[in-house]
Enzyme design. Structure first.
Site, PDB file in Angstrom:
ATOM      1  CB  SER A 156      -0.944  -0.001   1.204  1.00  0.00           C
ATOM      2  OG  SER A 156      -0.214  -0.076   2.418  1.00  0.00           O
ATOM      3  CG  HIS A 180      -4.236  -0.881  -1.357  1.00  0.00           C
ATOM      4  ND1 HIS A 180      -4.664   0.422  -1.493  1.00  0.00           N
ATOM      5  CD2 HIS A 180      -3.967  -1.066  -0.040  1.00  0.00           C
ATOM      6  CE1 HIS A 180      -4.627   1.018  -0.307  1.00  0.00           C
ATOM      7  NE2 HIS A 180      -4.208   0.136   0.587  1.00  0.00           N
ATOM      8  CE  LYS A 210      -7.265   0.096   1.548  1.00  0.00           C
ATOM      9  NZ  LYS A 210      -7.773  -0.323   2.863  1.00  0.00           N
TER      10      LYS A 210
END
Length: 375
Positions: free
Chosen positions: A164, A192, A221
């Protein structure tokens, strides 16, 4: 230096309201721009009207909705796994994974740059712990050999799919080859990546054409940006987690609105090749623009583009200068990143326009020159 929080006064998006100002946002994990999608908001509202606000219970008592099982099954189908199990966050998923599946006779081999949630989850486990230098396959092999020499029963290699802070993609194909050679299984934190990387947004395993045994991830996310995490994998592992994972057993079930919104986000992500194409176009445009301006960037191909500054003060100064110019970013420094590796981690989003990206490039160039960071 102390971190500070700024208050946003509207929805998350490519442009955000910060008090009376509208700013271009380069630091959200809102990769596909779904955080304020009207269909997701409607699904959440409908769920509140039907199920109420919260469950006021853990799953195994009276907190399990049909909606929770729909989301678990949809997540498993999306990732090509037998089943999945929901958590309040991926931090909790990683916190429950290792302790539940592994004992003192087993071994965990962890990448040195793994997310804090993996580090904490590994600490909670009684398994033997081994760490390899990030993405260093020679060191990984050495740690696997050591684990075998130490008499380990099961060996689990765990890595971020996308790191990340750096934006690097794990060398999953090489990790798979070593796992097969030394009889190990692989767990990947794909927070991610899920929803925006790889064919159909299936994550780093799909991107690298590599079989991953266990995937942990988040709905906080790309997939709507609210909250909630999951573990997806073989049925036996998920069944065991449902009986043993403490963050699952002792935390409230996901709120109905979050579960319904995440389910809709997963449905939208499944058919959002256009948004993924926009995201990667912005990624190339922004990276090219900053490199041409003279900034020091970490190499990579993901929407995470770290601008390396070295000193914490420089990161804070550049963030403040960009704030004045209408670009919302955050500086990262020790202990979030190693000493001497302070940076501004920029992140692209499909919610941005090309004009937004160009505006941000211009603001970076102007602020960088003012502070003497670039010539």
């Amino acid at each position: 230096m102390l971190k500070r929080e700024r208050q946003i006064t509207g929805p998350q998006g490519g442009r955000i309201a910060v008090g009376p100002r509208t700013m271009v946002n380069l630091c959200a994990n809102n990769y596909l721009g779904l955080a304020d999608h009207p269909e997701i908001a409607k699904a959440a509202i409908d769920a509140i009207q039907h199920y109420g606000f919260g469950m006021a219970s853990v799953r195994f008592i009276c907190g399990t909705l049909d909606l929770h099982r729909e989301l678990e099954q949809a997540t498993a189908r999306f990732l090509g796994k037998d089943d999945s199990i929901l958590f309040a966050a991926c931090f909790d998923a990683n916190g429950g994974l290792f302790e539940s599946l592994l004992g003192p006779e087993d071994a965990i081999i962890s990448d040195a740059l793994n997310h804090a949630s993996i580090i904490d989850g590994v600490r909670l486990s009684k398994a033997r712990r081994y760490r390899y230098a990030s993405s260093d396959m020679n060191d990984l092999e050495a740690q696997l050999k050591q684990a075998i020499s130490d008499g380990s029963r099961f060996r689990l290699i765990v890595t971020d799919g996308v790191f990340s802070m750096d934006g690097h993609i794990a060398k999953l194909a090489e990790i798979r080859a070593l796992a097969d050679r030394y009889d190990a299984i692989i767990a990947v934190d794909d927070c991610h990546a899920t929803g925006h990387l790889g064919p159909g947004g299936r994550g780093t395993g799909a991107l690298t054409a590599t079989h991953v045994d266990i995937i942990t991830g988040t709905f906080g996310k790309t997939l709507g940006g609210a909250m909630g995490g999951f573990i997806a994998g073989p049925q036996q592992a998920i069944d065991l987690l449902r009986q043993r994972a403490r963050p699952y057993l002792f935390s409230n079930a996901l709120a109905p609105a979050v579960a319904a919104g995440s389910l809709k986000a997963l449905e939208l992500a499944d058919k959002s090749d256009d948004l993924r194409a926009t995201l990667m176009s912005h990624t190339r445009r922004f990276r090219t623009g900053l490199a041409a301006a003279g900034f020091d960037l970490l190499e990579g191909e993901t929407p995470i583009i770290p601008v390396m500054l070295g000193e914490a003060g420089k990161a804070q100064d550049l963030a403040a200068a960009l704030d004045k110019r209408g670009v919302y970013v955050a500086g990262f420094f020790f202990p979030v990143v190693p000493k001497g590796k302070a940076r501004i981690r920029t992140q692209m989003s499909a919610a941005l326009s090309e004009a937004d990206v160009d505006f941000a490039i211009g603001a970076f160039a102007e602020a960088g020159k003012e502070l003497g960071i670039i010539g």
